[in-house]
Design an enzyme around this catalytic site. Structure first.
Site, mmCIF file in Angstrom:
data_model
loop_
_atom_site.group_PDB
_atom_site.id
_atom_site.type_symbol
_atom_site.label_atom_id
_atom_site.label_comp_id
_atom_site.label_asym_id
_atom_site.label_seq_id
_atom_site.Cartn_x
_atom_site.Cartn_y
_atom_site.Cartn_z
ATOM 1 N N HIS A 148 0.804 -1.216 0.000
ATOM 2 C CA HIS A 148 0.000 0.000 0.000
ATOM 3 C C HIS A 148 0.841 1.272 0.000
ATOM 4 C CE1 HIS A 148 0.444 -0.234 4.502
ATOM 5 N NE2 HIS A 148 0.474 1.082 4.366
ATOM 6 N N ASP A 178 0.200 -7.600 1.388
ATOM 7 C CA ASP A 178 0.701 -6.229 1.552
ATOM 8 C C ASP A 178 2.224 -6.168 1.537
ATOM 9 O OD1 ASP A 178 0.278 -3.506 1.689
ATOM 10 O OD2 ASP A 178 0.193 -3.444 3.878
ATOM 11 N N SER A 253 4.791 2.510 7.824
ATOM 12 C CA SER A 253 4.430 1.407 6.943
ATOM 13 C C SER A 253 5.622 0.959 6.107
ATOM 14 C CB SER A 253 3.299 1.826 5.992
ATOM 15 O OG SER A 253 2.079 1.887 6.667
#
Length: 409
Positions: A148, A178, A253
């Site tokens: 993402h 992911d 992230s």
């Protein structure tokens, strides 16, 4: 990021083990030496009497008529505690080992504005900037991050802690787990050692490094709160997440979660906010390593599937189903029941039917849909896989061959 900390105890001086003994003094307030003049002893006794009456004596002096003090009763036979080690710099050493390989990833997404140029609707092409983290796993420029973070990006730039900046190319991204891989053209880059997430246990140190909220090279620490969190982000997940209380924020992230030995054990990917606290989740590095290897080899990751819709079963749900229809007769237990079978799917060809209770996949007992999903994921596409199911009163063993899950174009 779908974006969803404990310090080591300080050391202390070692305490003596075993009972503490004091060498007996040649003279003490409780022993009246016969060598002193009688008046000296009498004076000492008169002066010390209040002390003796209030505090008693450890020697052989006892008051007339007083009971003999019993020997102290032992209430614990545990060995003496080991002295705590003095404070160490384990976290500092771990960060020094991995930190140089943790990068900031800046992205630009170009999007078509349908109102561009019309009635002041802005430019026809709009740019959206994003930022995340990643870490280098190969000295020739292979970087792991979250899917993402780079999804839909037209430009990717990778910046090292030493200030070097490279243009990155997304080799591939897997939205199901992911995980994404970015490649930069460089040599002799610092790399982050990869650990073994299968050996991770709750209570171990968990250290997150990344660029949260645009603050580069931020380090937070906590512990592993739980492992195998298959329901962290909803049922049916393909990832057994690591849960930690290390503070993770947007921008973390894709950054590494490391242990106190300076090994990457996961990729920070999501947070769940709660009043006064938050929970963080990381993709186990063993899962990420497997997916990344496929992406480097062929540009995408392959996932097996069998084509069923599953439901977690409880005794109450079983009673409700049994009372509502005669098509399903389910035992009143906790387990996994088949709700639907896709026509022409591996499950259909293997004989699996709705209302079947799945008890084992291969040699592994399963208790919820996520465990079934993870067990299927461990089988290669096309390989035989056995399922033990209960159909009404009948126990069956079925053989399925998972097919490759169609990829979204």
């Amino acid at each position: 990021m779908s974006t969803a900390t404990a310090m080591a105890p300080s050391g202390s001086n070692p305490r003596p083990s075993g009972p503490v003994t004091h060498p007996r003094a040649t003279s003490s307030p409780c022993s009246l030496s016969g060598q002193d003049p009688w008046w000296a002893g009498l004076r000492r006794a008169s002066l010390l009497a209040p002390v003796l009456l209030l505090a008693g004596c450890a020697g052989g002096f006892t008051l007339p008529g007083s009971p003999t003090r019993p020997e102290r009763t032992r209430i614990s036979d545990a060995p003496a505690a080991m002295a705590l080690k003095p404070p160490s710099n384990q976290i500092v050493a771990a960060v020094d080992k991995v930190g140089p390989a943790v990068v900031r990833i800046d992205t630009v997404k170009r999007m078509v504005n349908p109102l561009g140029g019309v009635f002041g609707g802005g430019p026809a092409i709009q740019q959206q900037q994003g930022q995340g983290s990643g870490f280098i796993t190969r000295s020739d420029g292979v970087v792991l991050t979250n899917a993402h973070v780079v999804e839909g990006s037209s430009d990717v730039h990778v910046t090292l802690p030493d200030g070097r900046n490279f243009t990155g190319k997304v080799l591939g991204a897997d939205p199901l787990t992911d995980v994404a891989v970015v490649k930069v053209v460089a040599t002799k880059l610092p790399v982050a050692p990869l650990g073994d997430s299968a050996k991770v246990r709750p209570g171990e140190w968990a250290i997150a490094i990344g660029n949260p909220l645009g603050l580069d090279n931020t380090v937070t620490a906590g512990i592993i709160s739980a492992i195998q969190r298959t329901n962290a982000l909803g049922e049916g997940q393909r990832v057994p997440y690591l849960q930690t209380d290390a503070a993770v924020n947007p921008g973390n992230s894709g950054g590494p979660l490391i242990n106190d030995r300076g090994e990457v054990i996961g990729i920070n990917t999501a947070i769940r906010q709660a009043p006064g606290a938050g929970l963080s989740f990381a993709i186990p590095i063993n899962t990420a390593r497997q997916i990344a290897a496929q992406i480097v080899d062929r540009g995408y990751a392959s996932h097996p599937y069998i084509g069923v819709r599953l439901q977690a079963l409880t005794p109450q749900l079983a009673r409700e189903i049994n009372g509502a229809t005669n098509e399903c007769r389910l035992p009143e237990v906790n387990g996994v029941v088949v709700v639907d079978v896709m026509a022409g799917s591996p499950a259909d060809r293997g004989g699996l039917k709705p209302c079947d209770l799945i008890e084992r996949v291969g040699d592994q007992a399963v208790a919820n849909p996520s465990e079934v999903q993870l067990a299927v994921d461990r089988v290669r596409v096309g390989d035989a896989m056995s399922l033990q199911v209960r159909r009404r009163e009948q126990a069956l063993t079925l053989t399925l061959r998972p097919a490759e899950l169609p990829r979204k174009q």
